[in-house]
Design a protein around this motif. Structure first.
Motif, PDB file in Angstrom:
ATOM      1  N   LEU A  28       0.835  -1.193   0.000  1.00 56.80           N
ATOM      2  CA  LEU A  28       0.000   0.000   0.000  1.00 56.80           C
ATOM      3  C   LEU A  28       0.872   1.247   0.000  1.00 56.80           C
ATOM      4  O   LEU A  28       1.738   1.398   0.861  1.00 56.80           O
ATOM      5  CB  LEU A  28      -0.886   0.018   1.254  1.00 56.80           C
ATOM      6  CG  LEU A  28      -1.582  -1.294   1.631  1.00 56.80           C
ATOM      7  CD1 LEU A  28      -2.218  -1.168   3.014  1.00 56.80           C
ATOM      8  CD2 LEU A  28      -2.606  -1.670   0.590  1.00 56.80           C
ATOM      9  N   THR A  29       0.660   2.114  -0.973  1.00 54.94           N
ATOM     10  CA  THR A  29       1.293   3.427  -0.976  1.00 54.94           C
ATOM     11  C   THR A  29       0.175   4.461  -0.881  1.00 54.94           C
ATOM     12  O   THR A  29      -1.000   4.121  -1.064  1.00 54.94           O
ATOM     13  CB  THR A  29       2.131   3.670  -2.253  1.00 54.94           C
ATOM     14  OG1 THR A  29       1.260   3.920  -3.349  1.00 54.94           O
ATOM     15  CG2 THR A  29       3.054   2.493  -2.559  1.00 54.94           C
ATOM     16  N   PRO A  30       0.503   5.717  -0.648  1.00 55.09           N
ATOM     17  CA  PRO A  30      -0.550   6.736  -0.536  1.00 55.09           C
ATOM     18  C   PRO A  30      -1.372   6.932  -1.814  1.00 55.09           C
ATOM     19  O   PRO A  30      -2.484   7.431  -1.760  1.00 55.09           O
ATOM     20  CB  PRO A  30       0.217   8.008  -0.187  1.00 55.09           C
ATOM     21  CG  PRO A  30       1.483   7.540   0.424  1.00 55.09           C
ATOM     22  CD  PRO A  30       1.818   6.253  -0.278  1.00 55.09           C
ATOM     23  N   THR A  31      -0.835   6.512  -2.959  1.00 51.99           N
ATOM     24  CA  THR A  31      -1.544   6.736  -4.225  1.00 51.99           C
ATOM     25  C   THR A  31      -1.803   5.476  -5.026  1.00 51.99           C
ATOM     26  O   THR A  31      -2.460   5.530  -6.069  1.00 51.99           O
ATOM     27  CB  THR A  31      -0.758   7.707  -5.124  1.00 51.99           C
ATOM     28  OG1 THR A  31       0.541   7.153  -5.382  1.00 51.99           O
ATOM     29  CG2 THR A  31      -0.603   9.071  -4.468  1.00 51.99           C
ATOM     30  N   HIS A  32      -1.282   4.327  -4.576  1.00 51.98           N
ATOM     31  CA  HIS A  32      -1.392   3.114  -5.378  1.00 51.98           C
ATOM     32  C   HIS A  32      -1.432   1.888  -4.477  1.00 51.98           C
ATOM     33  O   HIS A  32      -0.681   1.787  -3.510  1.00 51.98           O
ATOM     34  CB  HIS A  32      -0.188   3.008  -6.325  1.00 51.98           C
ATOM     35  CG  HIS A  32      -0.207   1.793  -7.183  1.00 51.98           C
ATOM     36  ND1 HIS A  32      -0.892   1.736  -8.367  1.00 51.98           N
ATOM     37  CD2 HIS A  32       0.366   0.581  -7.024  1.00 51.98           C
ATOM     38  CE1 HIS A  32      -0.726   0.542  -8.911  1.00 51.98           C
ATOM     39  NE2 HIS A  32       0.032  -0.177  -8.110  1.00 51.98           N
ATOM     40  N   LEU A  33      -2.298   0.939  -4.851  1.00 49.67           N
ATOM     41  CA  LEU A  33      -2.347  -0.354  -4.169  1.00 49.67           C
ATOM     42  C   LEU A  33      -1.910  -1.429  -5.157  1.00 49.67           C
ATOM     43  O   LEU A  33      -2.388  -1.461  -6.290  1.00 49.67           O
ATOM     44  CB  LEU A  33      -3.772  -0.676  -3.713  1.00 49.67           C
ATOM     45  CG  LEU A  33      -4.503   0.363  -2.865  1.00 49.67           C
ATOM     46  CD1 LEU A  33      -5.896  -0.138  -2.523  1.00 49.67           C
ATOM     47  CD2 LEU A  33      -3.724   0.689  -1.613  1.00 49.67           C
ATOM     48  N   HIS A  34      -1.010  -2.302  -4.745  1.00 47.54           N
ATOM     49  CA  HIS A  34      -0.627  -3.462  -5.555  1.00 47.54           C
ATOM     50  C   HIS A  34      -1.142  -4.676  -4.810  1.00 47.54           C
ATOM     51  O   HIS A  34      -0.539  -5.136  -3.843  1.00 47.54           O
ATOM     52  CB  HIS A  34       0.883  -3.519  -5.734  1.00 47.54           C
ATOM     53  CG  HIS A  34       1.319  -4.623  -6.634  1.00 47.54           C
ATOM     54  ND1 HIS A  34       2.637  -4.906  -6.841  1.00 47.54           N
ATOM     55  CD2 HIS A  34       0.625  -5.507  -7.391  1.00 47.54           C
ATOM     56  CE1 HIS A  34       2.738  -5.926  -7.681  1.00 47.54           C
ATOM     57  NE2 HIS A  34       1.532  -6.310  -8.019  1.00 47.54           N
ATOM     58  N   LEU A  35      -2.309  -5.169  -5.251  1.00 44.33           N
ATOM     59  CA  LEU A  35      -3.013  -6.227  -4.528  1.00 44.33           C
ATOM     60  C   LEU A  35      -3.244  -7.440  -5.417  1.00 44.33           C
ATOM     61  O   LEU A  35      -3.637  -7.307  -6.575  1.00 44.33           O
ATOM     62  CB  LEU A  35      -4.373  -5.710  -4.037  1.00 44.33           C
ATOM     63  CG  LEU A  35      -4.343  -4.496  -3.118  1.00 44.33           C
ATOM     64  CD1 LEU A  35      -5.764  -4.041  -2.810  1.00 44.33           C
ATOM     65  CD2 LEU A  35      -3.582  -4.785  -1.844  1.00 44.33           C
ATOM     66  N   HIS A  36      -3.041  -8.625  -4.832  1.00 44.06           N
ATOM     67  CA  HIS A  36      -3.353  -9.883  -5.504  1.00 44.06           C
ATOM     68  C   HIS A  36      -4.463 -10.567  -4.724  1.00 44.06           C
ATOM     69  O   HIS A  36      -4.447 -10.594  -3.495  1.00 44.06           O
ATOM     70  CB  HIS A  36      -2.126 -10.776  -5.583  1.00 44.06           C
ATOM     71  CG  HIS A  36      -1.110 -10.278  -6.559  1.00 44.06           C
ATOM     72  ND1 HIS A  36      -0.037 -11.028  -6.944  1.00 44.06           N
ATOM     73  CD2 HIS A  36      -1.003  -9.103  -7.229  1.00 44.06           C
ATOM     74  CE1 HIS A  36       0.689 -10.349  -7.823  1.00 44.06           C
ATOM     75  NE2 HIS A  36       0.123  -9.166  -7.997  1.00 44.06           N
ATOM     76  N   ILE A  37      -5.418 -11.128  -5.473  1.00 41.50           N
ATOM     77  CA  ILE A  37      -6.599 -11.732  -4.872  1.00 41.50           C
ATOM     78  C   ILE A  37      -6.810 -13.145  -5.399  1.00 41.50           C
ATOM     79  O   ILE A  37      -6.445 -13.443  -6.540  1.00 41.50           O
ATOM     80  CB  ILE A  37      -7.861 -10.871  -5.145  1.00 41.50           C
ATOM     81  CG1 ILE A  37      -9.050 -11.342  -4.314  1.00 41.50           C
ATOM     82  CG2 ILE A  37      -8.174 -10.824  -6.643  1.00 41.50           C
ATOM     83  CD1 ILE A  37     -10.226 -10.368  -4.304  1.00 41.50           C
ATOM     84  N   SER A  38      -7.383 -13.980  -4.564  1.00 36.95           N
ATOM     85  CA  SER A  38      -7.925 -15.253  -5.035  1.00 36.95           C
ATOM     86  C   SER A  38      -9.351 -15.357  -4.510  1.00 36.95           C
ATOM     87  O   SER A  38      -9.638 -14.969  -3.372  1.00 36.95           O
ATOM     88  CB  SER A  38      -7.076 -16.451  -4.597  1.00 36.95           C
ATOM     89  OG  SER A  38      -7.044 -16.560  -3.199  1.00 36.95           O
ATOM     90  N   VAL A  39     -10.234 -15.828  -5.383  1.00 40.35           N
ATOM     91  CA  VAL A  39     -11.646 -15.977  -5.035  1.00 40.35           C
ATOM     92  C   VAL A  39     -12.123 -17.355  -5.469  1.00 40.35           C
ATOM     93  O   VAL A  39     -11.552 -17.965  -6.381  1.00 40.35           O
ATOM     94  CB  VAL A  39     -12.534 -14.893  -5.701  1.00 40.35           C
ATOM     95  CG1 VAL A  39     -12.182 -13.512  -5.185  1.00 40.35           C
ATOM     96  CG2 VAL A  39     -12.440 -14.946  -7.221  1.00 40.35           C
ATOM     97  N   ALA A  40     -13.181 -17.836  -4.824  1.00 41.79           N
ATOM     98  CA  ALA A  40     -13.777 -19.119  -5.187  1.00 41.79           C
ATOM     99  C   ALA A  40     -15.239 -18.899  -5.551  1.00 41.79           C
ATOM    100  O   ALA A  40     -15.955 -18.132  -4.896  1.00 41.79           O
ATOM    101  CB  ALA A  40     -13.678 -20.108  -4.031  1.00 41.79           C
ATOM    102  N   ASP A  41     -15.686 -19.594  -6.612  1.00 43.47           N
ATOM    103  CA  ASP A  41     -17.097 -19.519  -7.005  1.00 43.47           C
ATOM    104  C   ASP A  41     -17.905 -20.575  -6.253  1.00 43.47           C
ATOM    105  O   ASP A  41     -17.381 -21.285  -5.385  1.00 43.47           O
ATOM    106  CB  ASP A  41     -17.250 -19.616  -8.530  1.00 43.47           C
ATOM    107  CG  ASP A  41     -16.877 -20.984  -9.108  1.00 43.47           C
ATOM    108  OD1 ASP A  41     -16.738 -21.978  -8.352  1.00 43.47           O
ATOM    109  OD2 ASP A  41     -16.732 -21.053 -10.343  1.00 43.47           O
ATOM    110  N   GLN A  42     -19.186 -20.699  -6.583  1.00 43.70           N
ATOM    111  CA  GLN A  42     -20.083 -21.608  -5.872  1.00 43.70           C
ATOM    112  C   GLN A  42     -19.736 -23.081  -6.071  1.00 43.70           C
ATOM    113  O   GLN A  42     -20.166 -23.932  -5.301  1.00 43.70           O
ATOM    114  CB  GLN A  42     -21.530 -21.363  -6.313  1.00 43.70           C
ATOM    115  CG  GLN A  42     -22.044 -20.022  -5.837  1.00 43.70           C
ATOM    116  CD  GLN A  42     -23.448 -19.744  -6.347  1.00 43.70           C
ATOM    117  OE1 GLN A  42     -23.726 -19.868  -7.534  1.00 43.70           O
ATOM    118  NE2 GLN A  42     -24.320 -19.363  -5.433  1.00 43.70           N
TER     119      GLN A  42
END
Length: 133
Positions: free
Chosen positions: A69-83
């Motif tokens: 997290l920076t004051p102007t930019h987020l570098h985020l990785h996500i994993s999600v699962a469906d039903q």
């Protein structure tokens, strides 16, 4: 010094933008997203090849969310699962919408300042770490 932060997002908000809003509102100059659990109705994910993205519009469980997290930019990785339990992951993009809730835990580093600067070796704006002391 490390300062912990925790907050809850509610239905209909943009996950990435809401985290960035929190970072700005709390003057976080350097941070890491430690965890996020909850659910989405829509996920926009940029895939590993940098050219393709995936949009999922269905009930999704957030399995992991981490990044810098920076004051102007987020570098985020996500994993999600469906039903059905299928898992998708990549770089979190704007337009990922919280369903019922998202519980966010992050830390800020009071002795550091994060920013992004262009790196000619990668062709991307990359994390730059500076001391705040």
């Amino acid at each position: 010094m490390v300062t912990p932060h925790a907050f809850r997002l509610t239905k209909g908000v943009d996950l990435k933008q809401s985290i960035l809003d929190y970072v700005k509102a709390n003057s976080i100059s350097a941070g890491s997203l430690m965890s996020c659990v909850g659910c989405l109705t829509k996920a926009n994910i940029r895939l590993a090849d940098e050219a393709k993205s995936l949009t999922l519009e269905e009930p999704l469980e957030i399995l992991t969310l981490a990044g810098t997290l920076t004051p102007t930019h987020l570098h985020l990785h996500i994993s999600v699962a469906d039903q059905k339990g299928n898992v998708y992951g990549g770089h979190l993009m704007d337009g990922s919408v919280v369903s019922y809730t998202a519980e966010v835990c992050l830390v800020s580093y009071d002795n550091l300042a994060f920013s992004r600067e262009f790196d000619s070796n990668t062709g991307f704006d990359e994390l730059t770490v500076r001391s705040n002391v």
